[in-house]
Design an enzyme around this catalytic site. Structure first.
Site, PDB file in Angstrom:
ATOM      1  N   ALA A  42       0.963  -1.195   0.013  1.00  8.72           N
ATOM      2  CA  ALA A  42       0.046   0.054   0.014  1.00  8.72           C
ATOM      3  C   ALA A  42       0.765   1.235   0.066  1.00  8.72           C
ATOM      4  CB  ALA A  42      -0.905   0.001   1.363  1.00  8.72           C
ATOM      5  N   ASP A  57       5.630  -6.731  -2.538  1.00  3.93           N
ATOM      6  CA  ASP A  57       4.308  -7.777  -2.438  1.00  3.93           C
ATOM      7  C   ASP A  57       4.901  -9.020  -1.871  1.00  3.93           C
ATOM      8  OD1 ASP A  57       2.259  -9.481  -2.916  1.00  3.93           O
ATOM      9  OD2 ASP A  57       1.898  -8.765  -4.910  1.00  3.93           O
ATOM     10  N   GLY A  79       0.518  -9.053   5.922  1.00  3.30           N
ATOM     11  CA  GLY A  79      -0.293 -10.305   5.780  1.00  3.30           C
ATOM     12  C   GLY A  79      -1.900  -9.860   6.209  1.00  3.30           C
ATOM     13  N   ASN A 118      -2.564 -14.128  19.239  1.00  5.51           N
ATOM     14  CA  ASN A 118      -3.256 -14.971  20.196  1.00  5.51           C
ATOM     15  C   ASN A 118      -4.144 -15.870  19.687  1.00  5.51           C
ATOM     16  OD1 ASN A 118      -6.321 -14.059  20.816  1.00  5.51           O
ATOM     17  ND2 ASN A 118      -5.381 -12.313  19.877  1.00  5.51           N
ATOM     18  N   TYR A 142      -6.799 -18.031   9.833  1.00  3.84           N
ATOM     19  CA  TYR A 142      -5.676 -17.004  10.274  1.00  3.84           C
ATOM     20  C   TYR A 142      -4.798 -17.555  11.611  1.00  3.84           C
ATOM     21  CZ  TYR A 142      -4.454 -12.324  12.577  1.00  3.84           C
ATOM     22  OH  TYR A 142      -3.548 -11.824  13.238  1.00  3.84           O
TER      23      TYR A 142
HETATM   24  C1  15L Z   1      -5.826 -10.529  16.104  1.00  7.21           C
HETATM   25  O1  15L Z   1      -4.687 -11.181  15.785  1.00  7.21           O
HETATM   26  C2  15L Z   1      -6.301  -9.689  14.969  1.00  7.21           C
HETATM   27  O2  15L Z   1      -5.293  -8.989  14.280  1.00  7.21           O
HETATM   28  C3  15L Z   1      -7.001  -8.292  15.304  1.00  7.21           C
HETATM   29  O3  15L Z   1      -7.900  -8.085  14.306  1.00  7.21           O
HETATM   30  C4  15L Z   1      -7.995  -8.878  16.410  1.00  7.21           C
HETATM   31  O4  15L Z   1      -8.884  -9.490  16.081  1.00  7.21           O
HETATM   32  C5  15L Z   1      -7.213  -9.157  17.723  1.00  7.21           C
HETATM   33  O5  15L Z   1      -6.128 -10.671  17.143  1.00  7.21           O
HETATM   34  C6  15L Z   1      -8.049  -9.790  19.032  1.00  7.21           C
HETATM   35  O6  15L Z   1      -7.772 -11.123  19.329  1.00  7.21           O
HETATM   36  O7  15L Z   1      -8.685  -9.099  19.467  1.00  7.21           O
END
Ligand code: 15L
Length: 277
Positions: A42, A57, A79, A118, A142
């Site tokens: 971006a 990229d 990512g 997390n 994810y």
């Molecule tokens: C993450 O890893 C995400 O990138 C973020 O968007 C939130 O969802 C965060 O965790 C979370 O657990 O609150």
């Protein structure tokens, strides 16, 4: 070879520098390093003194590798930042993560700080405190990509001798405050995020480390006691917002409320929570 403890001589690359964590680090680290190279697909604001702005990229290693030239430490943030389709997670978070580690290795980069999440351990039950030794328990595609990144980091540390830190980041927000009950556990403030990443960039020596990216929250359920050697001393505590948030009386989704990963856990969920011990 520049010691990591001499920031004014260090050359640091941030991937995903145009994202909200990338911009936070850029702002907090202005003037700190010998070079701060900022890479993103971006558009970014023009380089200030001591900065270089690059377009790349992560899906294409031929655009990633030139960004690594002369770099001491990469902070890999690029990512997809949330749950997404496999068609996005695979090229951006899995192949892209490989491209970053592999390009770093080829160019002799000595350290990678990887933005894990997390959600790599999201299906652990919230009633249990978890430390960095718990089994992976991803709550999403994810989350799986973050487990992959941590495993890749371990392999690049053990096989190729890179120094690797994986940060299981909690909830980083703009504006910089928690707004719902789970975030009282998981919030990380901007200055704490910048401090934690800085500690990982500038620590004298470690082989492989996993740390939770969380502020000094009274209600945190994540145990960072085994990574005290990093020197991370979070300054913020979500408790300052607790009364206001809890007064709203918004109940968390009943599946989300049982697990560390919160709202990622009920997405597409057709399992049986009793079987997730
Ligand atoms: C993450 O890893 C995400 O990138 C973020 O968007 C939130 O969802 C965060 O965790 C979370 O657990 O609150």
């Amino acid at each position: 070879m520049t010691p990591f403890t001499e920031p004014t001589k260090l050359r640091v690359l941030i991937t995903g520098a145009a994202g909200i964590i990338g911009m936070c680090l850029r702002n907090h680290w202005r003037g700190r390093y010998g070079l701060l190279r900022l890479a993103d697909i971006a558009e970014q604001r023009p380089a200030d003194a001591g900065e270089e702005v690059r377009t790349f990229d992560i899906r294409d290693i031929d655009t990633v590798e030139p960004c690594m030239q002369g770099i001491d430490c990469v902070v890999h943030l690029a990512g997809v930042p949330v749950e997404d389709s496999w068609e996005k997670v695979l090229p951006l978070n899995i192949e892209g993560c490989y491209n970053v580690f592999e390009a770093a290795r080829r160019q002799g980069v000595r350290r990678v700080v990887f933005a894990s999440s997390n959600h790599a351990v999201g299906y652990h039950r919230r009633e249990k405190f978890i430390d960095n030794a718990v089994q992976p328990r991803p709550d999403s595609r994810y989350g799986v990509s973050k487990v992959f990144g941590e495993a890749l980091g371990r392999m690049y540390a053990d096989k190729y001798g890179l120094s690797v830190a994986c940060l299981r980041i909690g909830t980083f927000r703009l504006p910089d405050r928690p707004v719902e009950s789970r975030q009282l556990l998981t919030w990380i403030s901007h200055r704490d995020m910048a401090q934690l990443a800085r500690r990982c960039v500038e620590h004298e020596s470690y082989h492989f480390v996993v740390a939770y990216g969380v502020s000094n929250n009274l209600r945190s359920r994540w145990d960072n006691s085994s990574v005290k050697f990093l020197g991370y001393q979070p300054e913020d505590d979500s408790e300052a917002y607790a009364a206001e948030i809890l007064a709203q009386g918004v109940a968390e989704n009943p599946v989300a409320a049982q697990f560390h990963g919160g709202f990622f856990c009920p997405m597409e969920f057709v399992g049986t929570t009793d079987r997730i011990s």
